[in-house]
Scaffold this active site. Structure first.
Site, PDB file in Angstrom:
ATOM      1  N   HIS A 110       0.887  -1.168   0.000  1.00 45.43           N
ATOM      2  CA  HIS A 110       0.000   0.000   0.000  1.00 45.43           C
ATOM      3  C   HIS A 110       0.922   1.214   0.000  1.00 45.43           C
ATOM      4  O   HIS A 110       2.002   1.168   0.609  1.00 45.43           O
ATOM      5  CB  HIS A 110      -0.824   0.107   1.274  1.00 45.43           C
ATOM      6  CG  HIS A 110      -1.790  -1.004   1.525  1.00 45.43           C
ATOM      7  ND1 HIS A 110      -1.445  -2.149   2.175  1.00 45.43           N
ATOM      8  CD2 HIS A 110      -3.107  -1.104   1.246  1.00 45.43           C
ATOM      9  CE1 HIS A 110      -2.522  -2.934   2.279  1.00 45.43           C
ATOM     10  NE2 HIS A 110      -3.536  -2.320   1.719  1.00 45.43           N
ATOM     11  N   ASP A 113       2.267   1.997   3.371  1.00 52.06           N
ATOM     12  CA  ASP A 113       3.181   0.994   3.956  1.00 52.06           C
ATOM     13  C   ASP A 113       4.639   1.383   3.748  1.00 52.06           C
ATOM     14  O   ASP A 113       5.489   1.109   4.602  1.00 52.06           O
ATOM     15  CB  ASP A 113       3.032  -0.383   3.288  1.00 52.06           C
ATOM     16  CG  ASP A 113       1.654  -0.983   3.431  1.00 52.06           C
ATOM     17  OD1 ASP A 113       0.900  -0.554   4.303  1.00 52.06           O
ATOM     18  OD2 ASP A 113       1.358  -1.911   2.636  1.00 52.06           O
ATOM     19  N   GLU A 277      -9.375 -13.633  -2.082  1.00 52.92           N
ATOM     20  CA  GLU A 277      -8.676 -13.989  -0.839  1.00 52.92           C
ATOM     21  C   GLU A 277      -9.488 -15.061  -0.110  1.00 52.92           C
ATOM     22  O   GLU A 277     -10.663 -14.843   0.196  1.00 52.92           O
ATOM     23  CB  GLU A 277      -8.521 -12.711   0.005  1.00 52.92           C
ATOM     24  CG  GLU A 277      -7.752 -12.922   1.271  1.00 52.92           C
ATOM     25  CD  GLU A 277      -7.269 -11.601   1.889  1.00 52.92           C
ATOM     26  OE1 GLU A 277      -6.877 -10.676   1.139  1.00 52.92           O
ATOM     27  OE2 GLU A 277      -7.303 -11.515   3.114  1.00 52.92           O
ATOM     28  N   ASP A 305      -4.914 -13.384  -3.031  1.00 56.32           N
ATOM     29  CA  ASP A 305      -4.255 -13.077  -1.761  1.00 56.32           C
ATOM     30  C   ASP A 305      -4.368 -14.328  -0.919  1.00 56.32           C
ATOM     31  O   ASP A 305      -5.428 -14.598  -0.332  1.00 56.32           O
ATOM     32  CB  ASP A 305      -4.962 -11.902  -1.053  1.00 56.32           C
ATOM     33  CG  ASP A 305      -4.372 -10.564  -1.427  1.00 56.32           C
ATOM     34  OD1 ASP A 305      -3.514 -10.516  -2.324  1.00 56.32           O
ATOM     35  OD2 ASP A 305      -4.768  -9.555  -0.805  1.00 56.32           O
ATOM     36  N   ASP A 348      -1.017 -12.533   1.781  1.00 51.71           N
ATOM     37  CA  ASP A 348      -1.702 -11.530   2.614  1.00 51.71           C
ATOM     38  C   ASP A 348      -2.039 -12.230   3.933  1.00 51.71           C
ATOM     39  O   ASP A 348      -3.198 -12.516   4.242  1.00 51.71           O
ATOM     40  CB  ASP A 348      -2.964 -11.025   1.894  1.00 51.71           C
ATOM     41  CG  ASP A 348      -3.567  -9.820   2.592  1.00 51.71           C
ATOM     42  OD1 ASP A 348      -3.082  -9.465   3.677  1.00 51.71           O
ATOM     43  OD2 ASP A 348      -4.531  -9.238   2.049  1.00 51.71           O
TER      44      ASP A 348
HETATM   45  C1  XUL Z   1      -7.860  -6.614   3.989  1.00 49.84           C
HETATM   46  C2  XUL Z   1      -7.013  -6.979   2.843  1.00 49.84           C
HETATM   47  C3  XUL Z   1      -6.117  -5.919   2.335  1.00 49.84           C
HETATM   48  C4  XUL Z   1      -6.004  -5.870   0.857  1.00 49.84           C
HETATM   49  C5  XUL Z   1      -5.192  -4.709   0.343  1.00 49.84           C
HETATM   50  O1  XUL Z   1      -8.652  -7.626   4.467  1.00 49.84           O
HETATM   51  O2  XUL Z   1      -7.025  -8.099   2.389  1.00 49.84           O
HETATM   52  O3  XUL Z   1      -4.878  -6.098   2.917  1.00 49.84           O
HETATM   53  O4  XUL Z   1      -5.436  -7.025   0.364  1.00 49.84           O
HETATM   54  O5  XUL Z   1      -5.683  -3.487   0.734  1.00 49.84           O
HETATM   55 CO    CO Z   2      -6.027  -8.946   0.770  1.00 51.52          CO
END
Ligand code: XUL
Ligand code: CO
Length: 447
Positions: A110, A113, A277, A305, A348
């Site tokens: 990000h 970050d 994710e 992710d 992630d």
């Molecule tokens: C939050 C999440 C974030 C995104 C990027 O749950 O997964 O870290 O991947 O903003």
């Molecule tokens: Co994420």
């Protein structure tokens, strides 16, 4: 680096931890990969090219282990510098040292970050511009590439009611500025994708929310992001990351299917893809494999992710995913579609708050990498044997018959089908779906 210092001249922080190499399943060395052999060819492609793994900046380098009940617990030398700028620089040196030691090809960040604390929009712009150059230098030196960048539109207090969907256009303008700048930095760094996770794009209560207006604003902004991508010549994919709730009570990017419908409404369903994710999938009541299959089927599959939740509480605990079967089930949906294109597997995921040593970061990633490699080998075995695909083809074979062709022809009406069913006395006998047999085939192939 070889002389014990990193590009920036800071001392190495992981000095006593060796480079992580493939040693095979029988090694006793826990600082080695047992399954991830990046050059091993699986289904005609190198493991590294299938998996395109990335380390995330935020959980691994920014978080100090704080939670809502207590302060940071982690031993992270880069968090104790003389000032904020030095902290950010040391963090970057540590991050690239870590990426190199793991030997993984990508990282993700990000904007906030990689920067020192930047409370105003101007400070963030200036700091990001400085850090872009440092990131570029580290990328050149280490060979680590950027899988994706993203703007954090959820941490700063101004974004409490959302970024691009904020009721106040001034806040939304700040969000648009941040997205533009981070997309341009991602482009300058050769990023493969740009992610938008709608962290606070949603609402806590409808009592203060004009849902229709927020969705309109959101769709309009996304179309402008796509337009800007073409304007600057960014060839990577724009990705939206589904998550049903947390931090907001309800988030607009609920899951892959609802995102696809939303994109269609704004005419950008061919332009924007999804970053799936597993822990977000389970929060929305789906499996990881369901989200992948849905995204593949709708033509919006982008990136992953990789992580998992806790089976008992269902929260977004962002754990390293060691469930080889669960990942295998997702991979057998993904791989036949051609696999990841510009996407990858981004860790992630975060170590538990009690895992406070620097070495814990390595064990976490090594476990996550090997789980992906084993799942890839397992999925390849299943796909190569072909028995699942054969059974599925047999199950749907009736649709190739005369009746199936008749029913799917554009000119056939509901009444035509009903009349034929009646005239031919069709009674639709059930055939076994053989679920347990199929589950045994999956377990047979697990490596
Ligand atoms: C939050 C999440 C974030 C995104 C990027 O749950 O997964 O870290 O991947 O903003
Ligand atoms: Co994420």
């Amino acid at each position: 680096m070889a002389d014990g210092t990193s590009t920036s001249g800071f001392d190495t922080v992981f000095g006593d931890i060796p480079e992580i190499k493939f040693e095979g399943p029988d090694t006793e060395n826990l600082f080695a990969y047992r399954y991830y052999d990046k050059d091993q060819v699986v289904l005609g492609k190198r493991m590294e090219d299938h998996l395109r793994m990335a380390v995330c900046y935020w959980h691994t380098f920014c978080w100090d282990g704080y939670d809502i009940f207590g302060a940071g617990t982690f031993d992270r030398p880069w968090h104790n510098p003389a000032n904020d700028r030095e902290a950010a620089d040391r963090k970057m040196a540590a991050a690239f040292e870590f990426f190199s030691k793991l030997g993984l090809p990508f990282y993700c960040f990000h904007d906030v970050d990689v920067c020192e604390y930047s409370p105003t929009p101007d400070e963030l712009s200036n700091n990001l511009a400085r850090m872009k150059d440092r990131l570029g230098a580290y990328q050149d030196e280490t060979g680590t590439k950027l899988l994706w960048g993203t703007a954090n539109l959820f941490s700063h207090p101004r974004y409490a009611a959302g970024g691009l969907t904020n009721p106040d256009p001034e806040v939304a303008a700040c969000a648009a500025r941040q997205v533009r700048e981070c997309l341009e930095v991602t482009h300058a760094l050769g990023g493969s994708n740009y992610v938008l996770w709608g962290g606070r794009e949603g609402y806590d209560t409808l009592l203060n929310t004009d849902l229709s207006r927020e969705l309109e604003n959101f769709g309009r902004f996304l179309a402008k992001v796509v337009e800007h991508k073409y304007k600057i010549g960014f060839t990577g994919k724009i990705l939206i990351e589904p998550k049903p709730h947390e931090p907001m009570y309800h988030q607009y990017d609920f899951d892959s299917a609802s995102i696809h419908g939303f994109l269609q409404r704004f005419g950008i369903d061919k332009e924007v893809h999804v970053n799936i994710e597993p822990n977000h999938a389970t929060l929305s009541g789906h499996s990881f494999a369901h989200e992948i299959a849905t995204a593949v089927s709708l033509g919006v599959m982008g990136s992953i992710d990789i992580n998992c939740g806790n089976y008992q509480n269902g929260w977004d605990t962002d754990q390293f995913n060691l469930d080889i079967r669960d990942i295998t089930l997702a991979l057998i949906e993904l791989l036949p579609s051609g696999g990841l294109d510009t996407g990858g597997f981004n860790f992630d995921a975060k170590v538990r708050r009690q895992s406070s040593d620097l070495s814990d970061l390595f064990h976490a990633h090594i476990g996550g990498v090997d789980a992906l490699a084993r799942a890839l080998l397992s999925a390849a075995d299943l796909l190569e044997r072909g028995d699942l695909a054969k059974l599925k083809a047999e199950r749907y074979a009736g649709w190739d018959s005369d009746l199936g062709q008749f029913m799917t022809a554009g000119t056939t009406s509901l009444a035509d089908i009903a009349d034929r069913a009646k005239a031919e006395g069709i009674d639709g006998t059930h055939s076994s779906g053989r679920q347990e047999y199929l589950e045994n085939l999956v377990n047979r192939s697990l490596k």
